[in-house]
Scaffold this active site. Structure first.
Site, PDB file in Angstrom:
ATOM      1  N   ASP A  40       1.243  53.561  34.883  1.00 44.14           N
ATOM      2  CA  ASP A  40       2.051  54.195  33.818  1.00 44.14           C
ATOM      3  C   ASP A  40       3.530  54.237  34.217  1.00 44.14           C
ATOM      4  OD1 ASP A  40      -0.536  56.625  32.931  1.00 44.14           O
ATOM      5  OD2 ASP A  40      -0.260  54.487  32.452  1.00 44.14           O
ATOM      6  N   SER A  85     -25.609  33.024  14.833  1.00 45.87           N
ATOM      7  CA  SER A  85     -26.453  34.062  15.428  1.00 45.87           C
ATOM      8  C   SER A  85     -27.498  33.351  16.304  1.00 45.87           C
ATOM      9  CB  SER A  85     -27.139  34.862  14.324  1.00 45.87           C
ATOM     10  OG  SER A  85     -27.859  33.959  13.514  1.00 45.87           O
ATOM     11  N   LEU A  86     -28.465  34.096  16.788  1.00 43.39           N
ATOM     12  CA  LEU A  86     -29.419  33.535  17.740  1.00 43.39           C
ATOM     13  C   LEU A  86     -30.837  33.759  17.242  1.00 43.39           C
ATOM     14  CD1 LEU A  86     -27.797  34.986  20.981  1.00 43.39           C
ATOM     15  CD2 LEU A  86     -28.119  32.556  20.526  1.00 43.39           C
ATOM     16  N   LYS A 120     -27.308  40.637  26.626  1.00 47.15           N
ATOM     17  CA  LYS A 120     -26.868  40.519  25.232  1.00 47.15           C
ATOM     18  C   LYS A 120     -26.193  41.846  24.882  1.00 47.15           C
ATOM     19  CE  LYS A 120     -28.287  39.151  20.591  1.00 47.15           C
ATOM     20  NZ  LYS A 120     -27.711  40.286  19.858  1.00 47.15           N
ATOM     21  N   ARG A 141     -16.179  38.462  13.790  1.00 45.55           N
ATOM     22  CA  ARG A 141     -17.138  37.391  13.486  1.00 45.55           C
ATOM     23  C   ARG A 141     -17.344  37.261  11.981  1.00 45.55           C
ATOM     24  NH1 ARG A 141     -23.017  37.681  13.055  1.00 45.55           N
ATOM     25  NH2 ARG A 141     -23.886  35.587  13.250  1.00 45.55           N
ATOM     26  N   LYS A 295     -29.375  30.680  27.737  1.00 46.86           N
ATOM     27  CA  LYS A 295     -28.713  29.454  27.266  1.00 46.86           C
ATOM     28  C   LYS A 295     -29.058  28.298  28.194  1.00 46.86           C
ATOM     29  CE  LYS A 295     -24.756  32.196  25.718  1.00 46.86           C
ATOM     30  NZ  LYS A 295     -23.357  32.611  25.985  1.00 46.86           N
TER      31      LYS A 295
END
Ligand code: 0OW
Length: 335
Positions: A40, A85-86, A120, A141, A295
């Site tokens: 700071d 998406s998955l 995830k 997204r 993945k």
């Protein structure tokens, strides 16, 4: 330039480098070097110097994170590559079936496929675009194809680099990741909201998404949000990285936080073991996850495998039971 004029530029440059490095060490390496008070104090000194010499202000200065102008609304941003998406997996059998499908298309055995496993994160997915190493755009997204432009809000997150850290920066880099709010920050935010009689958030994911969609970046700046990278979606020139794990290591050198739990794992059996082990660690992480993202690690294999309608063939999400439904994970037997 007189001696005194030369002074501020040198001091400003040094302060910016120190503050950027402090952010990197705090948010990426989890190894802070400056105390908050030191940070700071140096930040305020930089603000003083820039106030005295506004011609020396640059958009990537740490003092330029928090804009004052509330947005009227957010512009629509079309993602160059859809944020997909998955597909989900719920059991060891599902993990083996995913690995077999991948192996069949790659014409190898499931045990020869190299995967990466990572938590995830249960937050708000965003995309960040850097041109010549400078942050130029940030978006939610949205529906996967079109998101909302929230650059001013994303700039306020100290875990979002305003300029890439490395010397040889790519001409274009698009990083995707999840903005999360840790449990401690979430509880403190809701406590303040209750005391102020303002809106209480139902869970950290809603709190993160809601904080990112504040019209006034000064409000977003006060929210305990962290950006965790999970993909380099575009990279020009291609730096020749051949795997997801290598790319994530590259993102760390460029200034992004990637998951410390990311592991390279061969074969479905070991992947299922990772999922079981992370499930046991879930309650102690301090932030919400809802599973494991598995993945295929090799980027050429990812390209070969491609996507089905809405999700890649090369990735799947292993999902844990929703925490409200399960009293303890011990009740959940891995099939
Ligand atoms: N939430 C996550 O932690 C996460 C992750 N660790 N990795 C990915 O990889 C993408 C890459 C291509 C397809 C999925 N995606 C994630 O979340 C996204 C957000 C929206 C859809 C996925 O759940």
């Amino acid at each position: 330039m007189t001696k005194s004029d030369a002074q501020p530029l040198e001091e400003i440059t040094q302060l910016r480098a120190t503050l950027d490095e402090a952010n990197y060490r705090y948010y990426v390496l989890d190894d802070p070097t400056l105390t908050d008070a030191d940070y700071d104090r140096q930040f305020q000194r930089l603000q003083e110097l820039e106030t005295e010499h506004p011609e020396l202000i640059t958009p990537d200065s740490p003092t330029q994170r928090v804009g004052a102008a509330p947005a009227e609304g957010f512009p629509s941003v079309a993602h160059a590559i859809p944020m997909l998406s998955l597909d989900n997996a719920f059991s060891r059998e599902d993990i083996h079936a995913f690995a077999e499908r991948v192996a069949e298309r790659l014409e190898c055995t499931a045990d020869d496929v190299e995967f990466t496993c990572e938590p995830k994160l249960d937050g708000a997915a965003v995309s960040l675009v850097y041109e010549q190493g400078v942050l130029v755009s940030g978006a939610t997204r949205g529906d996967g194809r079109t998101g909302e432009g929230i650059t001013s809000n994303l700039r306020t997150l100290r875990s979002v680099p305003l300029k890439l850290r490395d010397s040889n920066v790519p001409a274009l880099l698009e990083v995707r990741g999840e903005v999360i709010m840790r449990h401690a920050g979430f509880e403190a935010l809701n406590e303040r909201a209750r005391e102020a009689g303002s809106k209480v958030f139902a869970n950290p994911r809603n709190a993160a998404a809601g904080s990112l969609r504040q019209l006034d970046p000064r409000i977003t700046a006060k929210r305990p949000l962290e950006f965790h990278a999970y993909q380099a979606a575009r990279l020009e020139p291609d730096l020749g990285d051949t795997s997801h794990s290598e790319l994530m290591a590259r993102l760390a050198t460029l200034g992004f936080r990637a998951s410390s739990e990311l592991k390279v794992i061969k074969g479905p059996q070991a992947v299922a073991d990772y999922c079981e082990q992370l499930g046991e660690k879930r309650d102690g992480l301090g932030f919400d996850i809802d599973g494991v993202v598995i993945k295929v690690n090799d980027l050429r294999h990812q390209r070969e495998l491609g996507f089905v309608a809405r999700a890649p063939r090369w990735a799947v999400a292993f999902k844990f039971p929703a925490q409200e439904e399960v009293t303890t994970l011990n009740d959940v037997e891995f099939q």
